[in-house]
Design an enzyme around this catalytic site. Structure first.
Site, PDB file in Angstrom:
ATOM      1  N   THR A 141      -4.906   6.629  -0.141  1.00  0.00           N
ATOM      2  CA  THR A 141      -6.152   7.151  -0.275  1.00  0.00           C
ATOM      3  C   THR A 141      -5.927   8.835  -1.041  1.00  0.00           C
ATOM      4  O   THR A 141      -5.086   9.344  -1.435  1.00  0.00           O
ATOM      5  CB  THR A 141      -6.341   7.905   1.228  1.00  0.00           C
ATOM      6  N   GLU A 187     -10.844   3.877   3.360  1.00  0.00           N
ATOM      7  CA  GLU A 187      -9.910   4.624   2.440  1.00  0.00           C
ATOM      8  C   GLU A 187     -10.347   4.279   1.052  1.00  0.00           C
ATOM      9  O   GLU A 187      -9.915   3.090   0.424  1.00  0.00           O
ATOM     10  CB  GLU A 187      -8.502   4.244   2.847  1.00  0.00           C
ATOM     11  N   ASP A 210      -9.108   0.262   1.639  1.00  0.00           N
ATOM     12  CA  ASP A 210      -7.983  -0.067   2.677  1.00  0.00           C
ATOM     13  C   ASP A 210      -8.801   0.123   4.166  1.00  0.00           C
ATOM     14  O   ASP A 210      -8.460   1.235   4.711  1.00  0.00           O
ATOM     15  CB  ASP A 210      -6.823   0.631   2.416  1.00  0.00           C
ATOM     16  N   GLU A 241      -8.971   4.081  -2.613  1.00  0.00           N
ATOM     17  CA  GLU A 241      -7.644   3.997  -3.116  1.00  0.00           C
ATOM     18  C   GLU A 241      -8.076   3.043  -4.659  1.00  0.00           C
ATOM     19  O   GLU A 241      -9.172   2.533  -4.737  1.00  0.00           O
ATOM     20  CB  GLU A 241      -6.822   3.047  -2.299  1.00  0.00           C
ATOM     21  N   ARG A 268      -8.671   3.572  13.069  1.00  0.00           N
ATOM     22  CA  ARG A 268      -7.904   4.713  13.385  1.00  0.00           C
ATOM     23  C   ARG A 268      -7.255   4.634  14.529  1.00  0.00           C
ATOM     24  O   ARG A 268      -6.520   5.224  15.197  1.00  0.00           O
ATOM     25  CB  ARG A 268      -8.588   5.657  13.164  1.00  0.00           C
ATOM     26  N   THR A 271      -8.918  -6.152   3.457  1.00  0.00           N
ATOM     27  CA  THR A 271      -8.586  -5.091   2.201  1.00  0.00           C
ATOM     28  C   THR A 271      -9.717  -5.547   1.248  1.00  0.00           C
ATOM     29  O   THR A 271      -9.466  -6.616   0.837  1.00  0.00           O
ATOM     30  CB  THR A 271      -7.216  -4.864   1.916  1.00  0.00           C
ATOM     31  N   ASP A 328       0.738  -1.127  -0.210  1.00  0.00           N
ATOM     32  CA  ASP A 328       0.006  -0.096  -0.019  1.00  0.00           C
ATOM     33  C   ASP A 328       0.960   1.077   0.224  1.00  0.00           C
ATOM     34  O   ASP A 328       1.778   1.278   0.953  1.00  0.00           O
ATOM     35  CB  ASP A 328      -0.889   0.101   1.164  1.00  0.00           C
ATOM     36  N   TYR A 382       1.436   2.704  15.516  1.00  0.00           N
ATOM     37  CA  TYR A 382       1.989   2.961  13.969  1.00  0.00           C
ATOM     38  C   TYR A 382       3.402   3.420  14.282  1.00  0.00           C
ATOM     39  O   TYR A 382       4.139   3.397  13.331  1.00  0.00           O
ATOM     40  CB  TYR A 382       1.180   4.080  13.303  1.00  0.00           C
ATOM     41  N   TYR A 397       0.942   5.563  -0.583  1.00  0.00           N
ATOM     42  CA  TYR A 397       0.619   6.643   0.226  1.00  0.00           C
ATOM     43  C   TYR A 397       0.900   8.112  -0.576  1.00  0.00           C
ATOM     44  O   TYR A 397       1.240   9.063  -0.141  1.00  0.00           O
ATOM     45  CB  TYR A 397       1.479   6.990   1.714  1.00  0.00           C
ATOM     46  N   ARG A 429       0.661  17.721  12.605  1.00  0.00           N
ATOM     47  CA  ARG A 429       1.685  18.758  12.350  1.00  0.00           C
ATOM     48  C   ARG A 429       1.036  19.882  11.460  1.00  0.00           C
ATOM     49  O   ARG A 429       1.355  19.985  10.196  1.00  0.00           O
ATOM     50  CB  ARG A 429       2.902  18.088  11.646  1.00  0.00           C
ATOM     51  N   LYS A 442      -4.493  -2.041   9.695  1.00  0.00           N
ATOM     52  CA  LYS A 442      -5.127  -2.309   8.298  1.00  0.00           C
ATOM     53  C   LYS A 442      -4.955  -3.879   7.810  1.00  0.00           C
ATOM     54  O   LYS A 442      -5.884  -4.057   6.884  1.00  0.00           O
ATOM     55  CB  LYS A 442      -3.886  -1.805   7.438  1.00  0.00           C
ATOM     56  N   GLN A 458      -4.390   2.140  14.958  1.00  0.00           N
ATOM     57  CA  GLN A 458      -3.465   2.668  14.095  1.00  0.00           C
ATOM     58  C   GLN A 458      -2.502   3.637  14.956  1.00  0.00           C
ATOM     59  O   GLN A 458      -1.468   3.783  15.009  1.00  0.00           O
ATOM     60  CB  GLN A 458      -3.866   3.328  13.053  1.00  0.00           C
ATOM     61  N   GLU A 484     -10.537  12.450   7.581  1.00  0.00           N
ATOM     62  CA  GLU A 484     -10.123  13.634   6.883  1.00  0.00           C
ATOM     63  C   GLU A 484     -11.410  14.373   7.188  1.00  0.00           C
ATOM     64  O   GLU A 484     -11.478  15.422   7.499  1.00  0.00           O
ATOM     65  CB  GLU A 484      -9.776  13.710   5.306  1.00  0.00           C
ATOM     66  N   HIS A 527      -4.370  13.653   0.712  1.00  0.00           N
ATOM     67  CA  HIS A 527      -4.768  12.949   1.814  1.00  0.00           C
ATOM     68  C   HIS A 527      -3.589  12.766   2.719  1.00  0.00           C
ATOM     69  O   HIS A 527      -3.645  13.168   4.126  1.00  0.00           O
ATOM     70  CB  HIS A 527      -4.943  11.439   1.353  1.00  0.00           C
TER      71      HIS A 527
HETATM   72 MN    MN Z   1      -4.072   2.951   2.827  1.00  0.00          MN
END
Ligand code: MN
Length: 430
Positions: A363, A202, A236, A204, A240, A260, A130, A247, A132, A146, A256, A243, A377, A137
């Site tokens: 995503t 997600e 996907d 994708e 959350r 899928t 997968d 992560y 990114y 951040r 994840k 995660q 999001e 996204h």
């Molecule tokens: Mn993904």
């Protein structure tokens, strides 16, 4: 638009079909009740059984070779043949299914209503990766953590990805069992174990690898497009809360790998050719790709213009006969790297890619509200609930919710094609 220029099929329901007109002819693996899996092609609301077409003596040369390679109920060997036989089969099927076909009687026996068939994964996936590369996204998610520098310094140099879990890839329609796992609820200093409370989707694209490479070799970016057999939709599913706790420092793991979902039809590179476009220009001040990732032809025509859609259909909507709620309208042009760049990058260290490997794009969100490809999001991490057309609200998915992904390609003067659907309904944790 000059309709007369668009070839028509004697399969009437294929003409102007939203997904599967004569110009698409995606391949998949299907079965009828009590029968073995075999390869078929979607045409309108029907599936053309290629084994029956072969038995009728209607295929020879590379087209015959292509169908023989689909035996065994998976497309890996077919993918391994590369573009030549795939194109030969496509060209032959466009004649056989075209309005001037001389073989309608034999072919009618090979057509099955899609509603009477079960779809399976198109290939036995050895490895699933997968990426990114949806830059909106990555920016949206980065901002949650951040606000001042949402993208990490490597993002515009490296197509970011991680090795996913091939064993839990499933075709559209497979139920999604809410996973259990470790989470760190707000205000806690130690984790708790239990059902995921922040289940998300997600949006994708999936990229099916055709011919692979030997371990130790790499695939040059200029040749990488030849190694892509076709595309599908990919959800996907993401936990959350699991995660967020797991992560760092190595990336997603159990958040994840519980399932899928992929759409079952492989929309081939040939069917997608009219919908290629230039890779969108990088923003002012962005670095140029390193040489091994840059090819002028790939930049000129290596992107895809595919409209993407996410629908949420809740249990209440189903019970009350209400239509699904559109959560997302987006487009594949938000990929910061082309599919060929992903193939070139993945193999540049000598990593072996094999026929039937699957990539997720990452995503694919657009720039504004209404185009975000995940609830993370849309709801800003669960802070801003989304109001549904049924009067319900959601921050993350509830049991009984169904997520439906769709994709469509349109261009003036050519027949529109679609991907079919990628669906999954959330079930309660065990
Ligand atoms: Mn993904």
């Amino acid at each position: 638009m000059n309709q007369t220029a668009i070839a028509r099929s004697w399969v009437e329901h294929a003409n102007d079909h939203g997904d599967f007109p004569l110009q698409n002819l995606p391949l998949g693996i299907f079965s009828r009740p009590g029968e073995a899996r075999r390869c078929g092609v979607a045409i309108g609301d029907a599936i053309l059984d290629l084994e029956t077409v072969l038995a009728a003596g209607l295929l020879d040369g590379p087209a015959r070779t292509a169908v023989e390679a689909t035996r065994g109920g998976a497309l890996n060997d077919f993918f391994a043949l590369g573009r030549g036989p795939r194109m030969a089969l496509r060209e032959r099927l466009q004649v056989l299914l075209g309005e001037h076909s001389e073989h309608q009687a034999e072919l009618k026996a090979a057509l099955h209503p899609a509603s009477e068939c079960q779809m399976h994964l198109p290939a036995r996936v050895g490895d699933y990766t997968d990426f990114y590369v949806g830059i909106q996204h990555a920016t949206n998610v980065g901002k949650l953590f951040r606000p001042d520098s949402p993208l990490l310094p490597n993002y515009k140099y490296v197509p970011i990805g991680y090795h996913g879990r091939a064993s839990t890839l499933r075709p559209s329609g497979t139920e999604v069992r809410r996973p259990n796992g470790q989470t760190l609820p707000a205000g806690h200093t130690e984790p708790v174990f239990g059902p995921c409370a922040k289940l998300d989707y997600e949006l994708e694209l999936g990229i099916w690898i055709g011919q692979g490479n030997e371990m130790g070799d790499s695939i040059p970016v200029a040749e990488a497009g030849e190694h892509i057999a076709g595309l599908c939709l990919l959800n996907d599913w993401s936990a959350r809360d699991i995660q967020a706790w797991e992560y760092q420092p190595l990336g997603p793991f159990l958040s994840k790998s519980f399932i899928t979902s992929v759409s079952p039809w492989v929309v081939t590179a040939e069917a997608l050719a009219p919908f290629r476009c230039a890779q969108p220009a990088r923003a002012e001040g962005d670095p140029q790709p390193l040489a091994y990732l840059f090819d002028a032809d790939d930049q000129a025509s290596g992107a895809f213009d595919i409209e993407l859609e996410v629908l949420l259909w809740t249990a209440r909507m189903r019970d009350e006969g209400l239509p699904a709620h559109c959560l997302t309208l987006s487009n594949s042009r938000s990929m910061y790297w082309t599919a060929a760049q992903l193939v070139a990058h993945h193999s540049v260290n000598g990593c072996q890619l094999q026929p039937g490997d699957l990539f997720g794009s990452g995503t694919l969100s657009g720039e504004g509200p209404g185009s975000f490809g995940s609830l993370l999001e849309i709801t800003e991490g669960g802070k801003q609930p989304v109001h549904l057309s049924s009067g319900e609200v959601r921050t993350f998915l509830q049991d009984g919710d169904e997520i439906i992904l769709r994709a469509r390609c349109t261009r003036e003067g050519v027949a529109s094609i679609g991907f079919g659907e990628c669906r999954g309904t959330v079930r309660a944790a065990r």
